[in-house]
Design a protein around this motif. Structure first.
Motif, PDB file in Angstrom:
ATOM      1  N   TRP A   1       0.630  -1.237  -0.006  1.00 35.17           N
ATOM      2  CA  TRP A   1      -0.089  -0.086   0.107  1.00 35.17           C
ATOM      3  C   TRP A   1       0.952   1.244  -0.089  1.00 35.17           C
ATOM      4  O   TRP A   1       1.974   1.353   0.516  1.00 35.17           O
ATOM      5  CB  TRP A   1      -0.772   0.010   1.253  1.00 35.17           C
ATOM      6  CG  TRP A   1      -2.106  -1.267   1.076  1.00 35.17           C
ATOM      7  CD1 TRP A   1      -3.374  -0.715   0.799  1.00 35.17           C
ATOM      8  CD2 TRP A   1      -1.887  -2.319   1.423  1.00 35.17           C
ATOM      9  NE1 TRP A   1      -4.174  -1.917   0.740  1.00 35.17           N
ATOM     10  CE2 TRP A   1      -3.076  -2.963   1.339  1.00 35.17           C
ATOM     11  CE3 TRP A   1      -0.893  -3.111   1.772  1.00 35.17           C
ATOM     12  CZ2 TRP A   1      -3.383  -4.343   1.350  1.00 35.17           C
ATOM     13  CZ3 TRP A   1      -1.252  -4.479   1.988  1.00 35.17           C
ATOM     14  CH2 TRP A   1      -2.436  -5.115   1.774  1.00 35.17           C
ATOM     15  N   GLY A   2       0.286   2.149  -0.794  1.00 34.77           N
ATOM     16  CA  GLY A   2       1.121   3.664  -0.641  1.00 34.77           C
ATOM     17  C   GLY A   2       0.269   4.709  -1.144  1.00 34.77           C
ATOM     18  O   GLY A   2      -0.879   4.296  -1.655  1.00 34.77           O
ATOM     19  N   ALA A   3       0.971   5.853  -0.936  1.00 36.54           N
ATOM     20  CA  ALA A   3       0.341   7.160  -1.515  1.00 36.54           C
ATOM     21  C   ALA A   3       1.283   7.855  -2.258  1.00 36.54           C
ATOM     22  O   ALA A   3       2.312   7.914  -2.318  1.00 36.54           O
ATOM     23  CB  ALA A   3      -0.044   7.930  -0.453  1.00 36.54           C
ATOM     24  N   TYR A   4       0.504   8.631  -3.481  1.00 39.60           N
ATOM     25  CA  TYR A   4       1.355   9.316  -4.267  1.00 39.60           C
ATOM     26  C   TYR A   4       0.991  10.799  -3.810  1.00 39.60           C
ATOM     27  O   TYR A   4      -0.023  11.636  -4.084  1.00 39.60           O
ATOM     28  CB  TYR A   4       0.890   9.266  -5.825  1.00 39.60           C
ATOM     29  CG  TYR A   4       1.299   8.021  -6.496  1.00 39.60           C
ATOM     30  CD1 TYR A   4       2.520   8.047  -7.125  1.00 39.60           C
ATOM     31  CD2 TYR A   4       0.726   6.844  -6.478  1.00 39.60           C
ATOM     32  CE1 TYR A   4       2.908   7.092  -7.568  1.00 39.60           C
ATOM     33  CE2 TYR A   4       0.888   5.772  -6.989  1.00 39.60           C
ATOM     34  CZ  TYR A   4       2.224   5.724  -7.785  1.00 39.60           C
ATOM     35  OH  TYR A   4       2.562   4.663  -8.229  1.00 39.60           O
ATOM     36  N   LEU A   5       1.541  11.379  -2.916  1.00 42.64           N
ATOM     37  CA  LEU A   5       1.487  12.883  -2.396  1.00 42.64           C
ATOM     38  C   LEU A   5       2.036  13.720  -3.337  1.00 42.64           C
ATOM     39  O   LEU A   5       1.456  14.951  -3.156  1.00 42.64           O
ATOM     40  CB  LEU A   5       2.369  13.021  -1.108  1.00 42.64           C
ATOM     41  CG  LEU A   5       2.100  11.818   0.169  1.00 42.64           C
ATOM     42  CD1 LEU A   5       3.066  12.187   1.300  1.00 42.64           C
ATOM     43  CD2 LEU A   5       0.707  11.935   0.501  1.00 42.64           C
ATOM     44  N   ARG A   6       2.790  13.534  -4.346  1.00 41.31           N
ATOM     45  CA  ARG A   6       3.212  14.581  -5.455  1.00 41.31           C
ATOM     46  C   ARG A   6       3.063  13.748  -6.709  1.00 41.31           C
ATOM     47  O   ARG A   6       3.092  12.551  -6.722  1.00 41.31           O
ATOM     48  CB  ARG A   6       4.596  14.854  -5.115  1.00 41.31           C
ATOM     49  CG  ARG A   6       4.866  15.755  -4.090  1.00 41.31           C
ATOM     50  CD  ARG A   6       6.361  16.059  -3.836  1.00 41.31           C
ATOM     51  NE  ARG A   6       6.738  16.954  -2.685  1.00 41.31           N
ATOM     52  CZ  ARG A   6       6.766  16.335  -1.641  1.00 41.31           C
ATOM     53  NH1 ARG A   6       6.794  15.095  -1.278  1.00 41.31           N
ATOM     54  NH2 ARG A   6       6.934  17.267  -0.309  1.00 41.31           N
ATOM     55  N   TRP A   7       2.871  14.544  -7.868  1.00 39.42           N
ATOM     56  CA  TRP A   7       3.136  13.704  -9.192  1.00 39.42           C
ATOM     57  C   TRP A   7       4.447  13.459  -9.342  1.00 39.42           C
ATOM     58  O   TRP A   7       5.446  14.110  -9.332  1.00 39.42           O
ATOM     59  CB  TRP A   7       2.606  14.914  -9.952  1.00 39.42           C
ATOM     60  CG  TRP A   7       2.344  14.329 -11.550  1.00 39.42           C
ATOM     61  CD1 TRP A   7       3.144  14.555 -12.618  1.00 39.42           C
ATOM     62  CD2 TRP A   7       1.029  13.669 -11.934  1.00 39.42           C
ATOM     63  NE1 TRP A   7       2.457  13.796 -13.632  1.00 39.42           N
ATOM     64  CE2 TRP A   7       1.428  13.248 -13.190  1.00 39.42           C
ATOM     65  CE3 TRP A   7      -0.156  13.317 -11.136  1.00 39.42           C
ATOM     66  CZ2 TRP A   7       0.284  12.542 -13.817  1.00 39.42           C
ATOM     67  CZ3 TRP A   7      -1.079  12.620 -11.935  1.00 39.42           C
ATOM     68  CH2 TRP A   7      -0.883  12.329 -13.114  1.00 39.42           C
ATOM     69  N   PRO A   8       4.661  12.163  -9.497  1.00 38.23           N
ATOM     70  CA  PRO A   8       6.066  11.359  -9.623  1.00 38.23           C
ATOM     71  C   PRO A   8       6.901  11.802 -11.045  1.00 38.23           C
ATOM     72  O   PRO A   8       8.216  11.544 -10.844  1.00 38.23           O
ATOM     73  CB  PRO A   8       5.792  10.145  -9.780  1.00 38.23           C
ATOM     74  CG  PRO A   8       4.260   9.591  -9.743  1.00 38.23           C
ATOM     75  CD  PRO A   8       3.612  11.170  -9.505  1.00 38.23           C
ATOM     76  N   SER A   9       6.154  12.458 -11.798  1.00 36.64           N
ATOM     77  CA  SER A   9       7.068  12.622 -13.076  1.00 36.64           C
ATOM     78  C   SER A   9       6.610  13.918 -13.711  1.00 36.64           C
ATOM     79  O   SER A   9       5.518  14.475 -13.522  1.00 36.64           O
ATOM     80  CB  SER A   9       6.795  11.445 -14.155  1.00 36.64           C
ATOM     81  OG  SER A   9       7.562  11.885 -15.302  1.00 36.64           O
ATOM     82  N   ASP A  10       7.233  14.528 -14.659  1.00 36.37           N
ATOM     83  CA  ASP A  10       6.811  15.771 -15.574  1.00 36.37           C
ATOM     84  C   ASP A  10       5.874  15.535 -16.398  1.00 36.37           C
ATOM     85  O   ASP A  10       5.316  16.413 -16.964  1.00 36.37           O
ATOM     86  CB  ASP A  10       7.984  16.425 -16.039  1.00 36.37           C
ATOM     87  CG  ASP A  10       9.082  17.102 -15.052  1.00 36.37           C
ATOM     88  OD1 ASP A  10       8.574  17.483 -13.883  1.00 36.37           O
ATOM     89  OD2 ASP A  10      10.328  17.081 -15.299  1.00 36.37           O
ATOM     90  N   ASP A  11       5.818  14.205 -16.618  1.00 34.71           N
ATOM     91  CA  ASP A  11       5.003  13.997 -17.902  1.00 34.71           C
ATOM     92  C   ASP A  11       4.006  12.784 -17.353  1.00 34.71           C
ATOM     93  O   ASP A  11       3.894  12.369 -16.239  1.00 34.71           O
ATOM     94  CB  ASP A  11       5.491  13.562 -19.021  1.00 34.71           C
ATOM     95  CG  ASP A  11       6.563  12.446 -18.986  1.00 34.71           C
ATOM     96  OD1 ASP A  11       6.446  11.540 -17.777  1.00 34.71           O
ATOM     97  OD2 ASP A  11       7.476  12.158 -19.615  1.00 34.71           O
ATOM     98  N   ASP A  12       3.202  12.122 -18.507  1.00 36.76           N
ATOM     99  CA  ASP A  12       2.087  11.274 -18.139  1.00 36.76           C
ATOM    100  C   ASP A  12       2.848   9.709 -18.820  1.00 36.76           C
ATOM    101  O   ASP A  12       1.957   8.609 -18.854  1.00 36.76           O
ATOM    102  CB  ASP A  12       0.936  11.439 -18.844  1.00 36.76           C
ATOM    103  CG  ASP A  12       0.241  12.574 -18.456  1.00 36.76           C
ATOM    104  OD1 ASP A  12       0.609  12.947 -17.378  1.00 36.76           O
ATOM    105  OD2 ASP A  12      -0.714  13.014 -19.167  1.00 36.76           O
TER     106      ASP A  12
END
Length: 178
Positions: free
Chosen positions: A19-30
């Motif tokens: 389990w985990g959370a994405y507190l920030r967008w991990p990359s500059d793109d998709d």
């Protein structure tokens, strides 16, 4: 001339599910998102939502948030302690020495609180979402999910301990229709 071997490349694969959370967008793109899931991921991430990562297919991790599913490539996220409840699951809110209004609710959201490292649960009744968030200690699942792990126990193959002096019955033709 002896052949030179390339150094072994090892890759880290976590034990799933986790389990985990994405507190920030991990990359500059998709590029880290499966092309069919970009819209869903943009709606859910970044946030404090806790996702369950259940499968690795060789290219993408398969993540779940209740009934919502999506696929992402390996990317930076905050791993959180394992949880045993899921979004949409029915739970009983316990009284906890009359601090809570006990009743039957559904889990509306599961969030990670970075400051404390704890998980909090938002509950909803028939038509209203409770304002207060709750800890796991406040909740009791109505239905316990049992999960057997394949290969957890080793069972010896079945054998027959028939003494040599026992007379055996031949049943060779009982099932044929002559």
């Amino acid at each position: 001339m002896p052949e030179t071997q390339s150094p072994a490349v090892s890759s880290y694969r976590p034990e799933l599910p986790d389990w985990g959370a994405y507190l920030r967008w991990p990359s500059d793109d998709d590029e880290w998102i499966h092309p069919q899931d970009v819209e869903v991921v943009r709606r859910l991430i970044p946030s404090r939502r806790v996702f369950r990562r259940s499968q690795w297919d060789g290219q993408y991790y398969h993540l779940h948030y209740g009934e919502t599913r999506f696929r992402v490539r390996p990317s930076m996220w905050v791993r959180v302690p394992n949880i045993d409840l899921d979004v949409g699951q029915q739970v009983e809110l316990l009284s906890c020495q009359q601090q809570n209004d006990p009743g039957i609710y559904r889990i509306a959201d599961i969030h990670f609180v970075p400051a404390s490292g704890q998980i909090e649960y938002a509950l909803k009744g028939e038509e209203l979402k409770l304002k207060r968030k709750f800890s796991r200690d406040d909740l009791r699942p109505l239905h316990v999910k049992y999960q057997l792990r394949a290969g957890f126990y080793e069972h010896p193959p079945a054998t027959a301990n028939i003494p040599d002096d026992v007379e055996l019955l031949d049943v060779g033709k009982l099932t044929s229709s002559d």
